[in-house]
Design an enzyme around this catalytic site. Sequence first.
Site, PDB file in Angstrom:
ATOM      1  N   ASP A  17       1.563   6.182   2.059  1.00  0.00           N
ATOM      2  CA  ASP A  17       0.855   4.927   2.349  1.00  0.00           C
ATOM      3  C   ASP A  17      -0.615   5.244   2.084  1.00  0.00           C
ATOM      4  OD1 ASP A  17      -0.884   3.310   3.933  1.00  0.00           O
ATOM      5  OD2 ASP A  17       0.717   2.771   5.294  1.00  0.00           O
ATOM      6  N   ASP A  32       0.818  -1.218   0.000  1.00  0.00           N
ATOM      7  CA  ASP A  32       0.000   0.000   0.000  1.00  0.00           C
ATOM      8  C   ASP A  32       0.849   1.263   0.000  1.00  0.00           C
ATOM      9  OD1 ASP A  32       1.008  -0.319   2.526  1.00  0.00           O
ATOM     10  OD2 ASP A  32      -0.906  -0.151   3.569  1.00  0.00           O
ATOM     11  N   LYS A  54       4.066   1.356  15.973  1.00  0.00           N
ATOM     12  CA  LYS A  54       2.975   2.186  16.496  1.00  0.00           C
ATOM     13  C   LYS A  54       3.316   2.780  17.877  1.00  0.00           C
ATOM     14  CE  LYS A  54       0.206   0.684  13.051  1.00  0.00           C
ATOM     15  NZ  LYS A  54       1.216   0.099  12.152  1.00  0.00           N
TER      16      LYS A  54
HETATM   17  N1  GDD Z   1      -0.049 -11.367   2.813  1.00  0.00           N
HETATM   18  C1  GDD Z   1      -0.317 -10.663   3.908  1.00  0.00           C
HETATM   19  N2  GDD Z   1      -0.777 -11.330   5.014  1.00  0.00           N
HETATM   20  N3  GDD Z   1      -0.126  -9.334   3.902  1.00  0.00           N
HETATM   21  C2  GDD Z   1      -0.398  -8.645   5.025  1.00  0.00           C
HETATM   22  C3  GDD Z   1      -0.883  -9.268   6.196  1.00  0.00           C
HETATM   23  C4  GDD Z   1      -1.097 -10.690   6.175  1.00  0.00           C
HETATM   24  O1  GDD Z   1      -1.535 -11.318   7.151  1.00  0.00           O
HETATM   25  N4  GDD Z   1      -1.060  -8.301   7.126  1.00  0.00           N
HETATM   26  C5  GDD Z   1      -0.699  -7.135   6.557  1.00  0.00           C
HETATM   27  N5  GDD Z   1      -0.309  -7.334   5.278  1.00  0.00           N
HETATM   28  C6  GDD Z   1       0.161  -6.326   4.310  1.00  0.00           C
HETATM   29  C7  GDD Z   1      -0.775  -5.133   4.167  1.00  0.00           C
HETATM   30  O2  GDD Z   1      -1.717  -5.337   3.126  1.00  0.00           O
HETATM   31  C8  GDD Z   1       0.191  -4.025   3.790  1.00  0.00           C
HETATM   32  O3  GDD Z   1       0.503  -4.056   2.404  1.00  0.00           O
HETATM   33  C9  GDD Z   1       1.443  -4.406   4.572  1.00  0.00           C
HETATM   34  O4  GDD Z   1       1.347  -5.793   4.850  1.00  0.00           O
HETATM   35  C10 GDD Z   1       1.562  -3.610   5.877  1.00  0.00           C
HETATM   36  O5  GDD Z   1       0.382  -3.789   6.637  1.00  0.00           O
HETATM   37  P1  GDD Z   1      -0.548  -2.566   7.082  1.00  0.00           P
HETATM   38  O6  GDD Z   1      -1.715  -3.145   7.773  1.00  0.00           O
HETATM   39  O7  GDD Z   1      -0.788  -1.621   5.951  1.00  0.00           O
HETATM   40  O8  GDD Z   1       0.379  -1.918   8.190  1.00  0.00           O
HETATM   41  P2  GDD Z   1       0.544  -0.386   8.608  1.00  0.00           P
HETATM   42  O9  GDD Z   1       0.380   0.523   7.449  1.00  0.00           O
HETATM   43  O10 GDD Z   1      -0.290  -0.144   9.808  1.00  0.00           O
HETATM   44  O11 GDD Z   1       2.101  -0.376   9.087  1.00  0.00           O
HETATM   45  C11 GDD Z   1       3.106  -0.906   8.245  1.00  0.00           C
HETATM   46  O12 GDD Z   1       3.451   0.012   7.226  1.00  0.00           O
HETATM   47  C12 GDD Z   1       4.023   1.243   7.678  1.00  0.00           C
HETATM   48  C13 GDD Z   1       4.380   2.055   6.445  1.00  0.00           C
HETATM   49  O13 GDD Z   1       3.245   2.294   5.710  1.00  0.00           O
HETATM   50  C14 GDD Z   1       4.345  -1.237   9.104  1.00  0.00           C
HETATM   51  O14 GDD Z   1       5.255  -1.908   8.284  1.00  0.00           O
HETATM   52  C15 GDD Z   1       4.974   0.041   9.669  1.00  0.00           C
HETATM   53  O15 GDD Z   1       6.160  -0.275  10.366  1.00  0.00           O
HETATM   54  C16 GDD Z   1       5.290   0.998   8.533  1.00  0.00           C
HETATM   55  O16 GDD Z   1       5.800   2.231   9.052  1.00  0.00           O
HETATM   56 MG    MG Z   2      -0.349   0.371   5.543  1.00  0.00          MG
END
Ligand code: GDD
Ligand code: MG
Length: 343
Positions: A216, A105, A156
């Site tokens: 993001d 994303d 977080k």
């Molecule tokens: N295949 C798969 N399976 N993908 C997953 C799963 C899962 O169980 N859970 C999450 N993802 C994918 C999401 O679709 C996304 O592309 C990515 O892993 C990160 O998950 P998010 O749910 O979007 O996390 P976030 O945005 O709260 O935090 C993450 O991204 C930030 C930057 O945008 C973390 O990596 C943070 O450390 C980072 O700063």
């Molecule tokens: Mg995200």
Amino acid sequence: MKAVILIGGEATRMRPLTQNIPKAVVPVLNTPFLELVFRYLSQHGIRDIILAQSRRLPIAGYFDDGSQFGIRIDYTNEDAPLDTAGAVKNAEKYLNEAFLVLNGDVLTDVDISAMVSFHRQKRAKVTIALTPVDDPTSYGLVETDDENRITRFLEKPRPDQITTNLINAGIYVIEADVLARIPLQTSFSFERELFPQLLAQDEPIYAYPSAGYWIDIGTPQKYLQLNQDLLAGKASSRNYGFIPNIDVLLGDKTSLNPKAQIKGPAVIGSGCTIEEDALIEQSVIWQQVKIGRRAKVKNSIVANHCQLGDDCVIQDAVLGDNVTVTRGARLAPGSKIQPDTTV
Ligand code: GDD
Ligand code: MG
């Protein structure tokens, strides 16, 4: 080098835009989001991609084996969501040398070629791209020493835990032997488990800070922002194959009445009809949308097949697919309308 792109299932914060399609394929400048990521990776010579999906999503229907985009795509699916590291472990059979991981994303100009060189030069186990943000609380905070070696990873953080504005940009270079530390078919997180564990064991984890464009697309607001940023040429257009600084992008077979007015930045998809004296301002309209006479749409997102009646007013709103707005209706600013409803 191969790249694993993580695609989670539920994109609750993106609703109602993602009720009928996965977040990974929402149209950005009339192009499915991941296609932009593919173009970016191709610019860096990365054409071998694994889409690691938390469940079987209708994404293969958009990209198939990738050959029409000049890349090769393999897909993995999880029986139950395995979280970020678990998802990469699930793709292990495709990975036998150092590889790249991207959150699915994120759109960015981070120079991954330079990042990979940096990773090799440092002989790192993992290198994490960092980007500055105003508020790290919804991201992963990363502390480093003077040599860019990571000293702490805190997912977080609470407001009182913020020590830097640099966060995990969601792009990693990882050595293949790290896969042995991830349990099979188990929910396991890079951010909350693997990275803190590697740091505790004093493994060389490095940061690659970047000041380039980074977003993001977690919420409709960010999604709108991304479309506007790309039109304004804020992200390097070379990476995505766009001509920057067009204020208004119109899809094919869209009929625009000569007396309708569009004020950019705005994107209108294909097959739309915009009638006399309608005003569209700073908005993103998807496909097959009809906008009636004197209707006003400002700072909003309108998904596929919506019908907006004459004289209606839509501001700061998000409309899911197939919403009908009756003639003269005024939506409260901030409205989010579920698909297939009439307001
Ligand atoms: N295949 C798969 N399976 N993908 C997953 C799963 C899962 O169980 N859970 C999450 N993802 C994918 C999401 O679709 C996304 O592309 C990515 O892993 C990160 O998950 P998010 O749910 O979007 O996390 P976030 O945005 O709260 O935090 C993450 O991204 C930030 C930057 O945008 C973390 O990596 C943070 O450390 C980072 O700063
Ligand atoms: Mg995200």
